[in-house]
Design an enzyme around this catalytic site. Structure first.
Site, PDB file in Angstrom:
ATOM      1  N   ASP A  69     -13.027  66.447 -54.531  1.00 49.48           N
ATOM      2  CA  ASP A  69     -11.718  66.336 -53.871  1.00 49.48           C
ATOM      3  C   ASP A  69     -11.129  64.946 -54.100  1.00 49.48           C
ATOM      4  O   ASP A  69     -10.589  64.332 -53.182  1.00 49.48           O
ATOM      5  CB  ASP A  69     -11.834  66.632 -52.379  1.00 49.48           C
ATOM      6  CG  ASP A  69     -10.465  66.850 -51.720  1.00 49.48           C
ATOM      7  OD1 ASP A  69      -9.500  67.160 -52.455  1.00 49.48           O
ATOM      8  OD2 ASP A  69     -10.356  66.695 -50.493  1.00 49.48           O
ATOM      9  N   LYS A 129     -15.536  58.637 -37.956  1.00 48.51           N
ATOM     10  CA  LYS A 129     -15.070  59.972 -38.324  1.00 48.51           C
ATOM     11  C   LYS A 129     -15.673  60.989 -37.369  1.00 48.51           C
ATOM     12  O   LYS A 129     -16.889  61.013 -37.150  1.00 48.51           O
ATOM     13  CB  LYS A 129     -15.470  60.303 -39.765  1.00 48.51           C
ATOM     14  CG  LYS A 129     -14.930  61.646 -40.249  1.00 48.51           C
ATOM     15  CD  LYS A 129     -15.152  61.823 -41.752  1.00 48.51           C
ATOM     16  CE  LYS A 129     -14.543  63.102 -42.261  1.00 48.51           C
ATOM     17  NZ  LYS A 129     -14.669  63.244 -43.730  1.00 48.51           N
ATOM     18  N   GLY A 148      -6.630  58.091 -39.881  1.00 47.18           N
ATOM     19  CA  GLY A 148      -6.237  59.182 -40.772  1.00 47.18           C
ATOM     20  C   GLY A 148      -6.836  60.492 -40.325  1.00 47.18           C
ATOM     21  O   GLY A 148      -7.700  60.556 -39.453  1.00 47.18           O
ATOM     22  N   VAL A 162     -10.358  60.336 -38.431  1.00 46.70           N
ATOM     23  CA  VAL A 162     -10.963  59.012 -38.545  1.00 46.70           C
ATOM     24  C   VAL A 162     -10.231  58.051 -37.624  1.00 46.70           C
ATOM     25  O   VAL A 162      -8.999  57.918 -37.702  1.00 46.70           O
ATOM     26  CB  VAL A 162     -10.920  58.495 -39.998  1.00 46.70           C
ATOM     27  CG1 VAL A 162     -11.615  57.128 -40.085  1.00 46.70           C
ATOM     28  CG2 VAL A 162     -11.593  59.487 -40.939  1.00 46.70           C
ATOM     29  N   GLY A 198      -8.045  64.348 -42.126  1.00 52.39           N
ATOM     30  CA  GLY A 198      -8.258  65.128 -43.331  1.00 52.39           C
ATOM     31  C   GLY A 198      -8.774  66.505 -43.012  1.00 52.39           C
ATOM     32  O   GLY A 198      -8.784  66.938 -41.861  1.00 52.39           O
ATOM     33  N   GLY A 199      -9.256  67.183 -44.071  1.00 51.65           N
ATOM     34  CA  GLY A 199      -9.690  68.552 -43.897  1.00 51.65           C
ATOM     35  C   GLY A 199     -10.944  68.707 -43.056  1.00 51.65           C
ATOM     36  O   GLY A 199     -11.177  69.743 -42.464  1.00 51.65           O
TER      37      GLY A 199
END
Length: 377
Positions: A230, A130, A109, A116, A111-112
């Site tokens: 979040d 990550k 994945g 990952v 993200g901001g």
């Protein structure tokens, strides 16, 4: 527009509103060297009326800004490997075979705050690795990444992903040798909340019990004055064995960890951190100092509303940034009872209480909310 540019646009826009209309354009251009960002803000200001909302004819003008805010996850099923370190036109074969001694196997994945990977440790253990993007190696991004590592190291709860290792790796990613901070975590096989709900079609009782477990994990974090900020379906992972993990504390606020820095250092005034569809009214206001555990309580309420009705409390699609702010801060969501007529009144009342505009009107903390949900079941 990436999240950092999005945050700069909204920060500059809100700051410009403190100036007289005739001075706003000059203020923006003096404060921002990036011409594209300055032009974006000036265009928003042109359509801003005295009530603090964009005019009807301009609705959608800044659609991509809001889209970034509440759709900031990426479907990695078709994401080229090279993309994970930013918008670099790299040959995918230039991606390093390993980082921090961990073999990179696949992308899980994005993200901001990083990417990952599914990775393999020297022992053969499968882990989630990550890594901060090579394009985000400024001091601010590194501080946030280090802060996330420290947060996870302080949290020990079965509902929160566990840290295995961390470090900084000297790596060649096709743009020369660079130093990439990384964080190795336990790998949880499972589905995000939205995918799980689509597959399992949970009852209100099952949804209540699941979110009570999320609240248990949050209560553990809140006891240490750590607030997620979040929470959204993508950050809740339900394992194949029924386990649940809260992920991604990259946007978390810390009130007590002694790191020689506080949240105000890492969050500019007026900057919004989070995903708009699940953000509390006080969080949308951009006042990071006012955001505490009640913002997480609100987000859980928003996800419960969505699990029950199939839609988020507010439809923010195709709205301008300012229209989103106004809707979240001033309007009430459609009554849950109208959308789910069979829902017990006590369930409806509890979810609507969690979505209250004022933090003090919500359940008094994650533990209290969890207990109330379990009583429903």
């Amino acid at each position: 527009m990436n999240p950092e540019r999005y945050q700069r646009v909204q920060e500059l826009f809100l700051a410009a509103l403190d100036h007289r209309a005739e001075d706003q354009g000059a203020f923006v251009r003096a404060a921002e060297d990036d011409e594209a960002i300055a032009n974006e803000v000036v265009e928003m200001l042109k359509h801003h009326d005295d009530e603090g909302v964009l005019s009807e004819e301009s609705i959608g003008l800044n659609r991509r800004i809001v889209t970034d805010a509440f759709n900031n996850s990426v479907d990695t099923s078709s994401t080229p490997v090279a993309r994970v370190f930013g918008d670099l036109s790299l040959d995918p074969t230039l991606l390093p075979e390993q980082i921090g001694g961990y073999r990179i196997d696949d992308i899980l994945g994005e993200g901001g705050s990083g990417v990952v990977f599914r990775s393999t440790a020297p022992s053969g253990q499968q882990i989630a690795l990550k890594v901060l993007r090579a394009t985000d190696l400024d001091s601010q991004a590194q501080k946030r990444f280090r802060r996330e590592i420290r947060i996870l190291e302080h949290l020990d709860h079965p509902g929160i992903v566990k840290v295995i290792d961390s470090g900084v790796d000297e790596t060649n990613v096709g743009m020369g040798v660079t130093h990439l901070p990384w964080l190795a975590m336990e790998l949880v096989q499972g589905k995000g909340l939205s995918e799980w709900a689509t597959r399992c079609q949970p009852s209100l009782e099952e949804s209540s019990l699941l979110m009570a477990r999320v609240l248990d994990a949050l209560a553990h974090a809140h006891e240490q004055k750590i607030y997620h900020r979040d929470l959204k379906p993508q950050n809740l992972l339900i394992g194949e064995d029924g386990s649940l993990k809260v992920l991604d504390f990259g946007a978390a606020a810390i009130r007590q960890l002694d790191e020689g820095e506080n949240d105000s250092v890492l969050t500019a005034t007026g900057q919004i951190i989070g995903t708009m569809a699940y953000m509390s009214p006080e969080q949308v206001g951009g006042n990071s100092g006012a955001v505490d555990e009640q913002a997480d309580v609100y987000a859980v309420g928003a996800m419960l509303y969505e699990l029950a009705s199939g839609q988020t409390p507010y439809d923010l699609r195709h709205l301008s940034f300012i229209a989103c702010l106004r809707k979240l801060r001033l309007e009430e969501p459609p009554p849950l009872k109208d959308l789910v007529p069979d829902a017990p009144r006590v369930f409806v009342d509890l979810v609507e209480q969690a979505l209250a505009k004022e933090p003090q009107d919500r359940p008094a903390g994650a533990a209290v909310f969890a207990e109330a949900l379990r009583r429903l079941a």
